[in-house]
Design a protein around this motif. Structure first.
Motif, short mmCIF file in Angstrom:
data_model
loop_
_atom_site.label_atom_id
_atom_site.label_comp_id
_atom_site.label_asym_id
_atom_site.label_seq_id
_atom_site.Cartn_x
_atom_site.Cartn_y
_atom_site.Cartn_z
N LYS A 56 0.86 -1.18 0.00
CA LYS A 56 0.00 0.00 0.00
C LYS A 56 0.90 1.23 0.00
CE LYS A 56 -3.81 0.42 2.46
NZ LYS A 56 -4.74 0.65 3.62
N ILE A 57 0.66 2.13 -0.95
CA ILE A 57 1.43 3.36 -1.07
C ILE A 57 0.55 4.52 -0.61
CG2 ILE A 57 2.72 4.85 -2.64
CD1 ILE A 57 2.82 2.37 -4.56
N ILE A 58 1.03 5.28 0.32
CA ILE A 58 0.28 6.44 0.83
C ILE A 58 1.14 7.68 0.60
CG2 ILE A 58 -0.86 7.45 2.83
CD1 ILE A 58 -0.91 4.60 4.04
N TRP A 59 0.58 8.65 -0.11
CA TRP A 59 1.33 9.88 -0.44
C TRP A 59 0.51 11.09 -0.02
CZ3 TRP A 59 1.49 12.82 -5.60
CH2 TRP A 59 2.52 13.79 -5.57
N ASN A 60 1.15 12.01 0.70
CA ASN A 60 0.46 13.22 1.15
C ASN A 60 0.60 14.38 0.17
OD1 ASN A 60 3.03 14.27 1.52
ND2 ASN A 60 2.99 14.10 3.76
N LYS A 71 3.29 0.40 3.13
CA LYS A 71 2.82 -0.58 4.11
C LYS A 71 2.55 -1.91 3.41
CE LYS A 71 0.60 2.61 7.38
NZ LYS A 71 -0.66 2.91 8.14
N GLY A 147 -2.96 10.45 -1.99
CA GLY A 147 -3.94 9.41 -1.68
C GLY A 147 -3.27 8.07 -1.48
N GLU A 148 -4.04 7.01 -1.68
CA GLU A 148 -3.56 5.65 -1.47
C GLU A 148 -3.68 4.83 -2.75
OE1 GLU A 148 -5.53 3.76 1.75
OE2 GLU A 148 -4.95 5.27 3.25
N VAL A 150 -2.84 0.63 -4.02
CA VAL A 150 -2.46 -0.70 -3.55
C VAL A 150 -2.06 -1.58 -4.73
CG1 VAL A 150 -3.23 -2.80 -2.39
CG2 VAL A 150 -3.96 -0.57 -1.53
#
Length: 245
Positions: A56-60, A71, A147-148, A150
């Motif tokens: 899971k890639i989370i980018w602000n 994650k 956003g996220e 996966v």
């Protein structure tokens, strides 16, 4: 001719022949997109490298490495060997786990799986001179918005195919009027007239046209004049890598 895929460690992401099907193509009524043979052929003209884990890639939206969080549902300690934020600015780097070698003059074209759109992220494409390179290359994806995103285990994160790229510089593109090739003009006119006639009959609900539903000239490797192409493929069957000790 061989594509040598050297595993850097004992365990590396799986490499498989590209699959011709796509979930979004299957979702259409009567699998309509498969009528476009170039789509399914492109899908299978190379090899997929598969994710060994869920990521899971989370980018602000920020420019720093710290602005990207990775994650997994598995062991978090395993992430670093597969993915990181090496380039920053919303770019995620995936490690193929292999060093590829090709014959002289041939290179590896690496990108995302063809015709496999992924919301929120886009593949970055590279051409690698694998006929001499003694170290591995990576596959990069750029997030298109905060956003996220996966990637699931078993999902292709990279797609490789081969190109005799050095010969491209020998090619001399020529642009000319079609009327300079009378034979091609005749074939084009036959296609144009056939297409217009078929669409008219289809619009009018003619039984034969409604039963046929679409013209299959390209699918059958056939010109509207009835002539057949000397070489025509509707399936691509690439070999999977074999284990060599």
């Amino acid at each position: 001719m061989r594509l040598e895929c050297y595993k850097i460690y004992d365990v590396a992401p799986e490499i498989v022949p590209g699959r011709s099907d796509r979930a979004w193509m299957d979702a259409f009524v009567d699998r309509h997109p498969y009528r476009c043979l170039p789509l399914s052929m492109a899908n299978a003209t190379g090899w997929e490298i598969l994710c060994p884990m869920d990521i899971k890639i989370i980018w602000n939206g920020g420019p720093r490495n710290e602005d990207i969080l990775l994650k997994t549902t598995g062991d978090p300690a395993a992430i670093a060997s597969f993915a990181d934020a090496h380039f920053m600015r919303g770019i995620v780097t995936f490690h193929t786990g292999h060093l590829f070698r090709t014959p002289p003059g041939w290179g590896v074209w690496v990108t995302g799986p063809p015709n496999w759109p992924k919301d929120g992220i886009a593949p970055l494409t590279g051409l690698v001179e694998t006929d001499w390179l003694p170290f591995p290359f990576t596959m990069n994806w750029q997030l298109t918005r905060p956003g996220e995103v996966v990637f699931r285990k078993g999902e292709p994160f990279a797609f490789i195919t081969l190109m005799e790229h050095k010969r491209l510089e020998e090619i001399e593109p020529e642009r000319k009027l079609m009327r300079t090739n009378p034979e091609l003009v005749d074939e084009y006119n036959a296609w144009r007239d056939s297409r217009a006639d078929f669409n008219t009959r289809l619009k009018e609900g003619e039984t034969a046209a409604m039963k046929e539903r679409w013209q299959r000239h390209y699918m059958k490797g056939e010109k509207p004049t009835g002539d057949k192409a000397e070489v025509h493929q509707t399936k691509r069957r690439l070999k999977p890598p074999r284990e060599v000790k």
